[in-house]
Design a protein around this motif. Structure first.
Motif, PDB file in Angstrom:
ATOM      1  N   HIS A 147       0.863  -1.190   0.000  1.00  0.00           N
ATOM      2  CA  HIS A 147       0.000   0.000   0.000  1.00  0.00           C
ATOM      3  C   HIS A 147       0.896   1.236   0.000  1.00  0.00           C
ATOM      4  O   HIS A 147       1.840   1.319   0.800  1.00  0.00           O
ATOM      5  N   PRO A 148       0.620   2.217  -0.862  1.00  0.00           N
ATOM      6  CA  PRO A 148       1.535   3.368  -0.992  1.00  0.00           C
ATOM      7  C   PRO A 148       1.691   4.189   0.281  1.00  0.00           C
ATOM      8  O   PRO A 148       2.731   4.837   0.468  1.00  0.00           O
ATOM      9  N   LEU A 149       0.699   4.185   1.156  1.00  0.00           N
ATOM     10  CA  LEU A 149       0.801   4.984   2.376  1.00  0.00           C
ATOM     11  C   LEU A 149       1.621   4.309   3.464  1.00  0.00           C
ATOM     12  O   LEU A 149       2.033   4.961   4.429  1.00  0.00           O
ATOM     13  N   SER A 150       1.849   3.012   3.349  1.00  0.00           N
ATOM     14  CA  SER A 150       2.569   2.307   4.412  1.00  0.00           C
ATOM     15  C   SER A 150       3.762   1.510   3.908  1.00  0.00           C
ATOM     16  O   SER A 150       4.494   0.935   4.712  1.00  0.00           O
ATOM     17  N   ASP A 151       3.978   1.486   2.610  1.00  0.00           N
ATOM     18  CA  ASP A 151       5.071   0.679   2.045  1.00  0.00           C
ATOM     19  C   ASP A 151       6.407   0.980   2.702  1.00  0.00           C
ATOM     20  O   ASP A 151       7.179   0.064   2.995  1.00  0.00           O
ATOM     21  N   ASP A 152       6.703   2.244   2.912  1.00  0.00           N
ATOM     22  CA  ASP A 152       8.011   2.638   3.444  1.00  0.00           C
ATOM     23  C   ASP A 152       7.967   2.993   4.922  1.00  0.00           C
ATOM     24  O   ASP A 152       8.933   3.533   5.456  1.00  0.00           O
ATOM     25  N   TRP A 153       6.838   2.743   5.595  1.00  0.00           N
ATOM     26  CA  TRP A 153       6.747   2.990   7.031  1.00  0.00           C
ATOM     27  C   TRP A 153       7.622   1.966   7.745  1.00  0.00           C
ATOM     28  O   TRP A 153       7.661   0.800   7.351  1.00  0.00           O
ATOM     29  N   PRO A 154       8.388   2.321   8.792  1.00  0.00           N
ATOM     30  CA  PRO A 154       8.422   3.604   9.515  1.00  0.00           C
ATOM     31  C   PRO A 154       9.473   4.586   9.022  1.00  0.00           C
ATOM     32  O   PRO A 154       9.634   5.644   9.625  1.00  0.00           O
ATOM     33  N   CYS A 207       4.229  -5.125  14.818  1.00  0.00           N
ATOM     34  CA  CYS A 207       5.357  -4.969  13.897  1.00  0.00           C
ATOM     35  C   CYS A 207       6.627  -5.099  14.725  1.00  0.00           C
ATOM     36  O   CYS A 207       6.587  -4.974  15.949  1.00  0.00           O
ATOM     37  N   ASP A 208       7.734  -5.333  14.088  1.00  0.00           N
ATOM     38  CA  ASP A 208       8.997  -5.517  14.787  1.00  0.00           C
ATOM     39  C   ASP A 208       9.332  -4.284  15.627  1.00  0.00           C
ATOM     40  O   ASP A 208       9.434  -3.174  15.112  1.00  0.00           O
ATOM     41  N   GLY A 209       9.462  -4.500  16.956  1.00  0.00           N
ATOM     42  CA  GLY A 209       9.891  -3.429  17.838  1.00  0.00           C
ATOM     43  C   GLY A 209       8.821  -2.425  18.209  1.00  0.00           C
ATOM     44  O   GLY A 209       9.149  -1.319  18.663  1.00  0.00           O
ATOM     45  N   TRP A 210       7.524  -2.795  18.066  1.00  0.00           N
ATOM     46  CA  TRP A 210       6.487  -1.816  18.398  1.00  0.00           C
ATOM     47  C   TRP A 210       6.662  -1.289  19.823  1.00  0.00           C
ATOM     48  O   TRP A 210       6.797  -2.046  20.767  1.00  0.00           O
ATOM     49  N   GLY A 211       6.641   0.024  19.946  1.00  0.00           N
ATOM     50  CA  GLY A 211       6.824   0.677  21.233  1.00  0.00           C
ATOM     51  C   GLY A 211       8.248   1.089  21.499  1.00  0.00           C
ATOM     52  O   GLY A 211       8.493   1.966  22.325  1.00  0.00           O
ATOM     53  N   SER A 212       9.198   0.445  20.793  1.00  0.00           N
ATOM     54  CA  SER A 212      10.597   0.822  20.944  1.00  0.00           C
ATOM     55  C   SER A 212      11.103   1.585  19.726  1.00  0.00           C
ATOM     56  O   SER A 212      12.248   2.028  19.707  1.00  0.00           O
ATOM     57  N   LEU A 213      10.259   1.737  18.721  1.00  0.00           N
ATOM     58  CA  LEU A 213      10.609   2.529  17.549  1.00  0.00           C
ATOM     59  C   LEU A 213      10.503   4.015  17.875  1.00  0.00           C
ATOM     60  O   LEU A 213       9.990   4.406  18.922  1.00  0.00           O
ATOM     61  N   ALA A 214      10.981   4.846  16.975  1.00  0.00           N
ATOM     62  CA  ALA A 214      10.904   6.295  17.163  1.00  0.00           C
ATOM     63  C   ALA A 214       9.453   6.727  17.305  1.00  0.00           C
ATOM     64  O   ALA A 214       8.563   6.239  16.595  1.00  0.00           O
ATOM     65  N   ARG A 215       9.194   7.663  18.213  1.00  0.00           N
ATOM     66  CA  ARG A 215       7.825   8.115  18.469  1.00  0.00           C
ATOM     67  C   ARG A 215       7.196   8.739  17.231  1.00  0.00           C
ATOM     68  O   ARG A 215       5.983   8.623  17.017  1.00  0.00           O
ATOM     69  N   ALA A 217       7.265   7.695  14.375  1.00  0.00           N
ATOM     70  CA  ALA A 217       6.687   6.629  13.566  1.00  0.00           C
ATOM     71  C   ALA A 217       5.465   6.017  14.243  1.00  0.00           C
ATOM     72  O   ALA A 217       4.407   5.880  13.638  1.00  0.00           O
ATOM     73  N   THR A 218       5.603   5.650  15.525  1.00  0.00           N
ATOM     74  CA  THR A 218       4.492   4.965  16.187  1.00  0.00           C
ATOM     75  C   THR A 218       3.323   5.901  16.460  1.00  0.00           C
ATOM     76  O   THR A 218       2.169   5.470  16.476  1.00  0.00           O
ATOM     77  N   GLU A 219       3.589   7.198  16.653  1.00  0.00           N
ATOM     78  CA  GLU A 219       2.521   8.149  16.920  1.00  0.00           C
ATOM     79  C   GLU A 219       1.986   8.823  15.666  1.00  0.00           C
ATOM     80  O   GLU A 219       1.082   9.661  15.742  1.00  0.00           O
ATOM     81  N   SER A 220       2.519   8.457  14.520  1.00  0.00           N
ATOM     82  CA  SER A 220       2.010   8.994  13.256  1.00  0.00           C
ATOM     83  C   SER A 220       0.650   8.389  12.956  1.00  0.00           C
ATOM     84  O   SER A 220       0.214   7.415  13.577  1.00  0.00           O
ATOM     85  N   GLU A 221      -0.052   8.948  11.979  1.00  0.00           N
ATOM     86  CA  GLU A 221      -1.367   8.423  11.603  1.00  0.00           C
ATOM     87  C   GLU A 221      -1.260   6.971  11.142  1.00  0.00           C
ATOM     88  O   GLU A 221      -2.106   6.145  11.486  1.00  0.00           O
ATOM     89  N   VAL A 222      -0.242   6.659  10.354  1.00  0.00           N
ATOM     90  CA  VAL A 222      -0.072   5.279   9.886  1.00  0.00           C
ATOM     91  C   VAL A 222       0.253   4.360  11.057  1.00  0.00           C
ATOM     92  O   VAL A 222      -0.283   3.252  11.168  1.00  0.00           O
ATOM     93  N   GLY A 223       1.132   4.806  11.953  1.00  0.00           N
ATOM     94  CA  GLY A 223       1.496   3.987  13.101  1.00  0.00           C
ATOM     95  C   GLY A 223       0.297   3.676  13.977  1.00  0.00           C
ATOM     96  O   GLY A 223       0.090   2.534  14.409  1.00  0.00           O
TER      97      GLY A 223
END
Length: 472
Positions: A147-154, A207-215, A217-223
């Motif tokens: 999906h183009p909105l999440s392909d490159d997330w995070p 997803c790998d490392g949820w909660g330990s990733l950069a905020r 990314a996790t607090e973004s709309e996609v996250g």
């Protein structure tokens, strides 16, 4: 009669235990519009009601209760015999890490599920009462792809205000795809229909490392959308539940965190949620800690088994974390170490959890912690009160192939240092009976047995077979 090639299930879950009754839920994944026959149990019919809708499938659930002991239920003309005796002698199986990060759905089935087949065969000879799943029941790392909105997330975030409706549909369908593929595999499906499961999630279920990733990314709309889709999938496929309709074992009926407790005669199973409230600075939030602090002291001959998805006792990984942060090329692995209780970011929280378990040990009984996550098997000990011990048993993974043996040897060398997070409470990494190293690089699962009131543990290894029993 439904077509078994089209309807997946029954997958059996333990909702809660009340007196002599065991309350259960059976899950079915059926083609959209297909009828799912009711469950017949204890002389009554229990309808399979819609739980979640997808583009081409409907998930159904039937709730029913059976008395403790040898029991059975019927569905679609087939009888399923259960061993639900939690009063006396009992056998529990513990598994974790049911998949891999890349290409898991493309793996050859007999190789991928070899340990599931071994577990299925063992149940046929000596039945299990419960099947505990300690985290990473699915590896959802690839659901954002396509999906183009999440392909490159995070690594890359879409512009704020993007229309996320289609992404939500994409994520829900990809979670369904992964759960349906795993639950349709013959060995898993056979045992999951005959042994009630209890599951608690970990990072790869999101997803790998949820909660330990950069905020960012996790607090973004996609996250946040990814977390919401993963949480819905957890409730549907790992608990046969939905918001506003959680089983009585969950501590927070509102689902702010997904920790739960099961109390059976002589046994308490406690599974705090270490992902829902996690941030880079904490493992559990107010809800999770309130659940832990509200747990009453052990009574009589009650034994506590705590499911900590991330190992609670381990080597001094804070040293490795310091090294990685000092070397720029290794900083990409920082989230893996921040996931651990021993991380610099979580050390005070780690001491807090250990202190609670020391309090449980005031009864003079040993406490058992079971964990997964590391794709290796190991064990550790920490003294509690008097002669009581905290036993840490790690079984990981049931399907994830092990890392190189050199990594296991390195961790074993690091473990020689031990650790003392609490004064006078030295953590020691011990060898599993029959093994040379402190960490074993083989796929595995764990068996906990209570016989005549005494508990013991055995690991089943893919190559070396059964470990000698360890008294608990």
């Amino acid at each position: 009669m439904t077509d078994p090639a089209k309807t997946i299930g029954p997958i059996l879950y333990l909702d809660h235990v009340a007196g002599d009754l065991v309350h259960l839920a059976a899950l079915f994944i059926a083609p959209r519009g297909a009828a799912v026959p009711p469950v017949e149990a204890a002389g009554a019919l229990f309808p399979a009601m819609p739980l979640a809708e997808y583009a081409a499938a409907t998930v159904h659930r039937a709730r029913f209760a059976l008395p403790q002991g040898q029991a059975e239920y019927r569905w679609n003309g087939q009888t399923f015999v259960l061993s639900l005796d939690l009063h006396g002698d009992a056998r529990l199986a513990y598994v974790s890490c049911n998949g891999e990060e890349v290409g898991d759905l493309d793996r050859e089935g007999s190789e991928r599920n070899a340990m599931w087949e071994r577990l299925r065969a063992e149940h046929g000879k000596a039945p299990f009462a419960l099947l505990l799943h300690g985290g990473d029941q699915v590896y959802a790392d690839e659901v954002t792809q396509g999906h183009p909105l999440s392909d490159d997330w995070p690594d890359r975030l879409p512009d704020p205000g993007a229309d996320l409706g289609d992404l939500r549909r994409h994520l829900r369908e990809r979670f369904l795809e992964r759960y349906a593929a795993l639950y349709a595999s013959p060995s898993f499906a056979w045992i999951a229909a005959r042994v009630p499961s209890l599951m608690q999630w970990d990072d790869h279920d999101i997803c790998d490392g949820w909660g330990s990733l950069a905020r960012r990314a996790t607090e973004s709309e996609v996250g946040q959308l990814l977390f919401a889709a993963a949480r819905e999938a957890f409730l549907t496929f790992q608990a046969a539940a939905a918001d506003g309709d959680l089983p009585a074992r969950f501590a927070d009926p509102q689902g702010g965190h997904l920790g739960w407790t099961i109390r059976a005669p002589g046994l308490r199973l406690l599974a705090p949620d270490m992902r829902s409230e996690r941030t880079r600075r904490r493992i559990m939030g107010p809800g999770g800690w309130a659940m832990m602090q509200d747990e009453p002291p052990l009574q009589g001959d009650e034994r506590l088994v705590l499911m900590s998805s991330v190992p609670l006792l381990g080597p001094r990984l804070s040293l490795l974390e310091t090294l990685m942060m000092a070397v720029p090329r290794m900083q990409s692995y920082e989230d893996d170490l921040r996931d651990q209780w021993q991380s610099h970011s979580h050390r005070e929280e780690w001491r807090r959890m250990l202190g609670l378990l020391v309090d449980f040990g005031q009864t003079g009984r040993n406490v058992v912690v079971v964990s997964g996550e590391i794709h290796l098997a190991t064990r550790a000990e920490m003294p509690l009160q008097g002669t009581a011990k905290l036993h840490q048993l790690v079984a990981s993974g049931i399907a994830h192939r092990p890392p190189p043996r050199a990594w296991a040897r390195f961790l074993g060398t690091l473990a020689m240092l031990g650790d003392d997070p609490l004064p006078g409470k030295h953590i020691a990494i011990r060898r599993i009976p029959g093994q040379v190293g402190r960490y074993v690089a083989q796929r595995n699962y764990l068996v906990l047995t209570r016989q005549a009131g005494a508990w013991q543990a055995e690991w089943e290894f893919e190559i070396s077979g059964r470990s000698p029993a360890l008294a608990l």
